[in-house]
Design an enzyme around this catalytic site. Structure first.
Site, short mmCIF file in Angstrom:
data_model
loop_
_atom_site.label_atom_id
_atom_site.label_comp_id
_atom_site.label_asym_id
_atom_site.label_seq_id
_atom_site.Cartn_x
_atom_site.Cartn_y
_atom_site.Cartn_z
N LYS A 94 0.89 -1.12 -0.07
CA LYS A 94 -0.10 -0.06 -0.01
C LYS A 94 0.96 1.16 -0.16
O LYS A 94 2.01 1.33 0.69
CB LYS A 94 -0.79 -0.03 1.37
N ASN A 117 18.70 -2.20 8.04
CA ASN A 117 19.95 -2.14 7.40
C ASN A 117 20.91 -2.66 8.35
O ASN A 117 20.78 -2.59 9.43
CB ASN A 117 20.32 -0.72 7.38
N ARG A 127 24.31 -2.56 8.96
CA ARG A 127 25.46 -1.73 9.10
C ARG A 127 25.42 -0.70 9.82
O ARG A 127 24.22 -0.48 10.63
CB ARG A 127 25.84 -1.39 7.62
C1 MV4 Z 1 7.16 3.54 0.63
C2 MV4 Z 1 6.81 4.88 0.53
C3 MV4 Z 1 5.57 4.75 0.75
N1 MV4 Z 1 4.51 3.93 1.01
N2 MV4 Z 1 6.68 2.57 1.00
C4 MV4 Z 1 11.67 4.92 -0.53
C5 MV4 Z 1 13.20 4.43 -0.31
C6 MV4 Z 1 12.77 3.11 0.10
N3 MV4 Z 1 13.71 2.68 1.67
C7 MV4 Z 1 11.61 3.09 0.69
N4 MV4 Z 1 10.89 4.33 0.07
C8 MV4 Z 1 9.43 4.69 0.25
N5 MV4 Z 1 8.53 3.48 0.61
C9 MV4 Z 1 5.31 2.66 1.08
N6 MV4 Z 1 4.58 1.47 1.15
C10 MV4 Z 1 7.61 5.96 0.53
C11 MV4 Z 1 8.99 5.96 0.30
C12 MV4 Z 1 9.73 6.99 -0.04
C13 MV4 Z 1 10.50 7.55 1.19
C14 MV4 Z 1 10.84 6.70 2.23
C15 MV4 Z 1 11.68 7.24 3.22
C16 MV4 Z 1 12.27 8.43 3.00
C17 MV4 Z 1 12.06 9.19 1.68
C18 MV4 Z 1 11.22 8.80 0.90
C19 MV4 Z 1 11.17 9.72 -0.24
C20 MV4 Z 1 10.17 8.93 -1.23
C21 MV4 Z 1 9.59 7.70 -1.02
#
Ligand code: MV4
Length: 448
Positions: free
Chosen positions: A201, A289, A291
């Site tokens: 989602k 993570n 690390r």
């Molecule tokens: C998401 C999300 C919204 N909904 N998962 C981006 C990198 C990866 N580590 C996970 N990410 C995201 N996963 C769901 N289900 C939005 C992001 C995301 C994001 C997450 C953390 C910090 C910055 C971000 C920037 C864009 C999208």
């Protein structure tokens, strides 16, 4: 305890590990590329070995050269820092096969968490809250449709081998699904050589909150609270804080209890960070993570502990020697990542640093390998300094960061110092009310 540790990294994190070793009476071996022969991590280490040409593939990722360096210098253990080989399960295995200790988790746990589907599977079984989504990999477009209909749009398709945002596609409605499915799989295949994807989602306005844990080899697991890393641009973190401006002590304790119990059951060891999205008062695990992280200093400042020393003690087989009840959270810490980039366009800006002056005073910490006359090479990550402040409260920490930023001088190259000053001056940042999307808009506004 180890007599000698090889540090398989460069820059500020190699220095950070060296400092912990030196205080513990452990000798250090630096490795470096030909581009880093005059780098500060090489100057401070007890010994150094050149492991190859500037291209990281041939030096800092050159496992044969690094293992040879460890063998000929008689090192007992290898600390990988972050990036490079730090989450490479094969490297951890090779270190151990050479009779050395890898200062980090077991290769099996590194491998498990590197597969985002396996990581979520493990956390689901261990009752860690997750974002609703597919039970595992999506086998077909038909299955993707069925899962999306069940969890409702918008949905996100993510690469199993991903992380850091690559191979991630949103579908806001059923007619966007086929395109998202195709693009995510193609990107996953080309970026990671693996086109397995899964679905979640899509949370549209979350905060990024992560929990720091340590586990020893005697079954003890503790957490050191959370870091709020919501201020990111293109998946590059800019500012991190401990604790989160939106989390209560009760929320922290509840999440910490879930996570430490899960990792104890998993038999996890050494340092780890669980990443969560936080929206509407709910936590949802996304990745782990395996690390030490760039932003670990904010946790060290509020908990008064040295995470790198703890990693080394754990790898040497020592028990933690304290429990969760002994860990206290004092005040607030903020880290600004200063990079050698244009503060508006983010174009890389390597080159000679004519003058470097680090700020100081109460509650100010600078983790950096810079010195006056140093030339930032173009071959690596653009991080040149982490400016960290600690104060009794968040408003005081912001005031201290503004003061420290105004003292800091990195002349000769462009850096993100002015952007950090603008963020710290901003009333919305000061309010603590923002999501992961805030910085992107803030930067766009400055570009006019
Ligand atoms: C998401 C999300 C919204 N909904 N998962 C981006 C990198 C990866 N580590 C996970 N990410 C995201 N996963 C769901 N289900 C939005 C992001 C995301 C994001 C997450 C953390 C910090 C910055 C971000 C920037 C864009 C999208």
């Amino acid at each position: 305890m180890f007599g000698k540790v090889l540090i398989a990294n460069r820059g500020e994190i190699a220095l950070r590990v060296h400092r912990a070793c030196q205080e513990m009476g452990i000798r250090t071996v630096a490795v470096h590329s030909t581009a880093d022969a005059t780098a500060m991590h090489v100057r401070l280490a007890d010994e150094s070995v050149c492991i190859g040409p500037p291209n990281a593939r041939d030096s800092y990722l050159n496992t044969a050269a690094i293992l040879s360096a460890a063998t000929i210098t008689g090192a007992d253990a290898v600390h990988p820092g972050y990036g490079f080989l730090s989450e490479n399960a094969r490297f951890a295995e090779m270190v151990e096969a050479h009779g050395l200790k890898f200062i980090g988790p077991s290769p099996d746990h590194i491998r498990m968490m590197g597969d985002k589907i396996a990581a979520k599977d493990a956390m689901r079984r261990l009752d860690v809250p997750l974002v609703p989504g597919s039970p595992g990999a999506l086998e077909s477009l038909e299955e993707a449709r069925a899962v999306a209909d069940q969890i409702k749009y918008p949905v996100l398709i993510k690469a199993a081998a991903g992380g850091g945002g690559r191979g991630m596609k949103v579908a806001r409605s059923a007619d966007e699904l086929e395109e998202a499915w195709r693009v995510a799989r193609t990107e996953a295949k080309s970026a990671f050589g693996d086109d397995s994807v899964y679905m979640e989602k899509y949370l549209d306005r979350p905060r990024h909150i992560e929990l720091q844990v340590l586990a020893d080899t005697h079954g003890n697991v503790v957490h050191f609270g959370e870091r709020d890393c919501s201020l990111q641009r293109r998946h590059q973190k800019l500012v991190e804080e401990a604790g989160s401006p939106v989390l209560s002590a009760a929320d922290r304790e509840a999440l910490g209890a879930r996570v430490t119990s899960a990792l104890a059951k998993l038999g996890y060891r050494n340092a780890g960070t669980l990443e969560f999205l936080w929206q509407d008062g709910q936590f949802a695990f996304i990745e782990m993570n395996t690390r030490l992280q760039v932003e670990h200093p904010v946790t060290e400042m509020v908990c008064g502990i040295d995470l790198v020393k703890e990693q080394i003690r754990i790898a040497a087989g020592e028990p933690l020697g304290y429990g969760q009840g002994d860990i206290r959270f004092a005040g607030h810490a903020i880290e600004c990542r200063i990079t050698a980039e244009d503060p508006e366009t983010f174009a890389p800006s390597p080159g000679r640093v004519n003058t470097y002056h680090a700020p100081g005073g109460l509650g100010v910490r600078v983790d950096s390998a810079l010195y006056s006359g140093y030339t930032v090479p173009p071959h690596y990550d653009s991080l040149v300094a982490k400016l960290v402040v600690h104060a009794p409260s968040r408003p005081e920490a912001i005031g201290r960061m503004r003061r420290a930023l105004s003292e800091m001088v990195v002349a000769g190259i462009r850096t993100t110092l002015p952007l950090h000053q603008a963020v710290m001056d901003d009333p919305e940042f000061q309010s603590g009310e923002y999501t992961i999307h805030w910085l992107e808009r803030f930067v766009a506004g400055r570009q006019g």
